[in-house]
Write an enzyme that holds these catalytic residues in place. Sequence first.
Site, PDB file in Angstrom:
ATOM      1  N   LYS A  14      17.902  34.855 -23.034  1.00  0.00           N
ATOM      2  CA  LYS A  14      19.104  35.076 -22.220  1.00  0.00           C
ATOM      3  C   LYS A  14      19.866  33.774 -21.994  1.00  0.00           C
ATOM      4  O   LYS A  14      21.098  33.741 -21.934  1.00  0.00           O
ATOM      5  CB  LYS A  14      18.717  35.698 -20.876  1.00  0.00           C
ATOM      6  CG  LYS A  14      19.889  36.014 -19.972  1.00  0.00           C
ATOM      7  CD  LYS A  14      20.792  37.074 -20.591  1.00  0.00           C
ATOM      8  CE  LYS A  14      22.045  37.385 -19.802  1.00  0.00           C
ATOM      9  NZ  LYS A  14      23.008  38.177 -20.547  1.00  0.00           N
TER      10      LYS A  14
ATOM     11  N   GLU B 245      33.372  39.345 -31.221  1.00  0.00           N
ATOM     12  CA  GLU B 245      32.403  39.772 -30.200  1.00  0.00           C
ATOM     13  C   GLU B 245      31.714  41.068 -30.630  1.00  0.00           C
ATOM     14  O   GLU B 245      30.506  41.227 -30.475  1.00  0.00           O
ATOM     15  CB  GLU B 245      33.081  39.943 -28.839  1.00  0.00           C
ATOM     16  CG  GLU B 245      32.172  40.401 -27.721  1.00  0.00           C
ATOM     17  CD  GLU B 245      30.966  39.501 -27.456  1.00  0.00           C
ATOM     18  OE1 GLU B 245      30.046  39.937 -26.745  1.00  0.00           O
ATOM     19  OE2 GLU B 245      30.914  38.378 -28.021  1.00  0.00           O
TER      20      GLU B 245
ATOM     21  N   ASN C  10      24.273  42.085   1.499  1.00  0.00           N
ATOM     22  CA  ASN C  10      24.543  42.164   0.063  1.00  0.00           C
ATOM     23  C   ASN C  10      26.039  42.470  -0.093  1.00  0.00           C
ATOM     24  O   ASN C  10      26.538  43.449   0.451  1.00  0.00           O
ATOM     25  CB  ASN C  10      23.739  43.287  -0.589  1.00  0.00           C
ATOM     26  CG  ASN C  10      24.250  43.580  -1.999  1.00  0.00           C
ATOM     27  OD1 ASN C  10      24.745  42.694  -2.680  1.00  0.00           O
ATOM     28  ND2 ASN C  10      24.202  44.853  -2.382  1.00  0.00           N
TER      29      ASN C  10
ATOM     30  N   TRP D 100      21.414  36.625  -4.814  1.00  0.00           N
ATOM     31  CA  TRP D 100      22.194  36.208  -5.974  1.00  0.00           C
ATOM     32  C   TRP D 100      23.389  35.481  -5.389  1.00  0.00           C
ATOM     33  O   TRP D 100      24.327  36.078  -4.905  1.00  0.00           O
ATOM     34  CB  TRP D 100      22.652  37.420  -6.800  1.00  0.00           C
ATOM     35  CG  TRP D 100      23.496  37.020  -7.957  1.00  0.00           C
ATOM     36  CD1 TRP D 100      24.853  37.046  -8.041  1.00  0.00           C
ATOM     37  CD2 TRP D 100      23.043  36.490  -9.214  1.00  0.00           C
ATOM     38  NE1 TRP D 100      25.266  36.584  -9.255  1.00  0.00           N
ATOM     39  CE2 TRP D 100      24.175  36.223  -9.992  1.00  0.00           C
ATOM     40  CE3 TRP D 100      21.780  36.234  -9.745  1.00  0.00           C
ATOM     41  CZ2 TRP D 100      24.101  35.692 -11.270  1.00  0.00           C
ATOM     42  CZ3 TRP D 100      21.695  35.704 -11.006  1.00  0.00           C
ATOM     43  CH2 TRP D 100      22.842  35.443 -11.758  1.00  0.00           C
TER      44      TRP D 100
HETATM   45  C1  AGP Z   1      25.403  36.942 -26.007  1.00  0.00           C
HETATM   46  O1  AGP Z   1      25.119  38.276 -25.889  1.00  0.00           O
HETATM   47  C2  AGP Z   1      24.261  36.076 -26.142  1.00  0.00           C
HETATM   48  N1  AGP Z   1      23.338  36.273 -25.098  1.00  0.00           N
HETATM   49  C3  AGP Z   1      24.606  34.605 -26.371  1.00  0.00           C
HETATM   50  O2  AGP Z   1      25.456  34.510 -27.482  1.00  0.00           O
HETATM   51  C4  AGP Z   1      25.290  33.916 -25.184  1.00  0.00           C
HETATM   52  O3  AGP Z   1      26.605  34.346 -25.067  1.00  0.00           O
HETATM   53  C5  AGP Z   1      25.271  32.406 -25.413  1.00  0.00           C
HETATM   54  O4  AGP Z   1      23.935  32.001 -25.547  1.00  0.00           O
HETATM   55  C6  AGP Z   1      25.940  31.665 -24.264  1.00  0.00           C
HETATM   56  O5  AGP Z   1      25.222  31.872 -23.082  1.00  0.00           O
HETATM   57  P1  AGP Z   1      25.885  31.456 -21.679  1.00  0.00           P
HETATM   58  O6  AGP Z   1      27.084  32.308 -21.475  1.00  0.00           O
HETATM   59  O7  AGP Z   1      24.796  31.723 -20.678  1.00  0.00           O
HETATM   60  O8  AGP Z   1      26.233  30.004 -21.762  1.00  0.00           O
END
Ligand code: AGP
Length: 612
Positions: free
Chosen positions: A607, A485, A105, A79
């Site tokens: 994600k 949030e 690491n 990473w």
């Molecule tokens: C948050 O929990 C979500 N996964 C989503 O709102 C995320 O914050 C948004 O897609 C931005 O992603 P990034 O920080 O990878 O740019």
Amino acid sequence: MCGIIGYTGKEKACPILLDGLRHLEYRGYDSAGVAVENSDREDHPIEIVRVKGRLQALTEKTNDGASVEGRCGIGHTRWATHGEPTELNAHPHAAKDRRVVVVHNGIIENFQELREVLTRRGYEFHSQTDTEVVAHLLDAYYQGDALDAIARAVTRLRGTFALGILFREEPGVIYAVRKDSPMIIGRAESGNLIASDVPAILKYTRNVCYVKDLEIVRLTEDSIRFFSIDKEEIQKEFTTVQWDADAAEKGGYAHFMLKEIHEQPKAVADTIHPRLKDGRVDLSELGFEESEIASLRRIQMAACGSAYHVCVTGSYVLEKLTGIPVDVDLASEFRYREPVIEPNTLMVVVSQSGETADTLAAMRYAQQKGVPVLAIVNVVGSSIAREADKVLYTWAGPEIAVATTKAYSTQLAACYLLALYIAQIRGTMTDEAISSHVEELLSLPGKIERLLEEKERIQWLANKFSAERDIFFIGRGLDYASSMEGSLKLKEISYIHSEAYAAGELKHGTISLIEKGTLVVGVATQPQLVEKEISNMVEVRSRGACVLGITSYGNYTIEDHDDFTIYIPKTADCFYPSLVVIPLQLLAYYVSLARGLDVDKPRNLAKSVTVE
Ligand code: AGP
């Protein structure tokens, strides 16, 4: 956070290293490598194979490990923190003639300093990593006594490390040592192992020993010896692991989200510590000229989702501490509103993945307008990191759960660092104020740790509210940003309809939604606003709402105006979002758990959103 593994025994090492790394990919997956020493050959060569990208590429390159000879080796899945994910920056790293080979690491904070010393001594560097310094430093100290070389080298290292080490002149032997990064030893039928974590070796043994800081371990195929940093031999206990591999990858937590919530104290510490020196903030890594900071007229921030909420919080803190006006935009809105960007504006984008399409586009838009972009990013080598003019990395490590938690907290910390750094240069805060804020920053990991100890009570509250149809969050200023949030976290993993409102806005319409039993979470941490926020709680409660108040210790009058209260430790006004978010994350997690949902992979979400 990377994954390291080592094996010395009767079996072929490479297949075992690959298998172990497969179970460590949750720790890092942007590049990988193995080094295997073939002690069956006269000259017992050390073969090193490295790749950019996922472990699968290394598996293919070594034909599932079959093409690499030898029964003693170390492996790594990366990473990136220092140096982009490339084959050259992948581990293992070696000293000249592979006399010493290491996997690492952690983060060597004084690597630049050591690199300059070693370069002056004629050592040649081939990578941009902090780790390569360790290989050359060990080589510099090695006079035929590996234990002595390790003991001397690690006292020169500042930062965190777990190291797996091969010395060419000690065939069949693996050395290991750690400080603040995890390391376990496994004793198996066919040989002995080192690893960052239990999942990597569960297939071979459940008989493990946890290595303490600055303990050195020497493994051969049929012996494991432990030494103190003074090279005294010490005895250690082995324990039997009960977990299965899946549970182990989650560190014994039920979900990656809960694990990552508990990793926040370390993630925040890893992100702030290297940038705090003698009560001051040092962001010289960004390479700003003081004149650039002094002449700044405006800051523009943009991001998506939770990262956008970081920008809202960051804008309050930046404006308050630096006196520079700050605009914040949803990245997906930013370029289409064709913003007027005045000269001497700095664009700040925030992203965990560094691949979010809307944020990338907002950044490119600003750059096309000649505006320099500082990116706060968690993934080294990501598109946003590569294209930004300056990058402030958050060191949260890989975040697996879709709902961001630890990356969010490190992004808040990065905004605080930036605000204090700019204030330092522009003289908008006294030295006393700077150092008292630095002290408060250093206390945040401990305060987050304490809040995590309250999780049972929050689980009780969550079980109580898990069947709600609507849940509202209210707050003012920084508390409104935190409410946003809290509401998003709940929505994305519990599928409950939820909104966050600026508390002062309620009476202009939204309060019509409040009816008997509606849950309203009221966030009230800002000393100059607590009274107003409590009166907004009274407003909704008088319409039948059930109010959960979140405030700092000392504001006990809130208990006269809410139904349940969560207290958080006191801190500097602008750092409260880092503490408020912890119970909000836990509330969302436990509500999702109570509803039996897939907490880590919620429906309809990804994600990283790489499309517009
Ligand atoms: C948050 O929990 C979500 N996964 C989503 O709102 C995320 O914050 C948004 O897609 C931005 O992603 P990034 O920080 O990878 O740019």
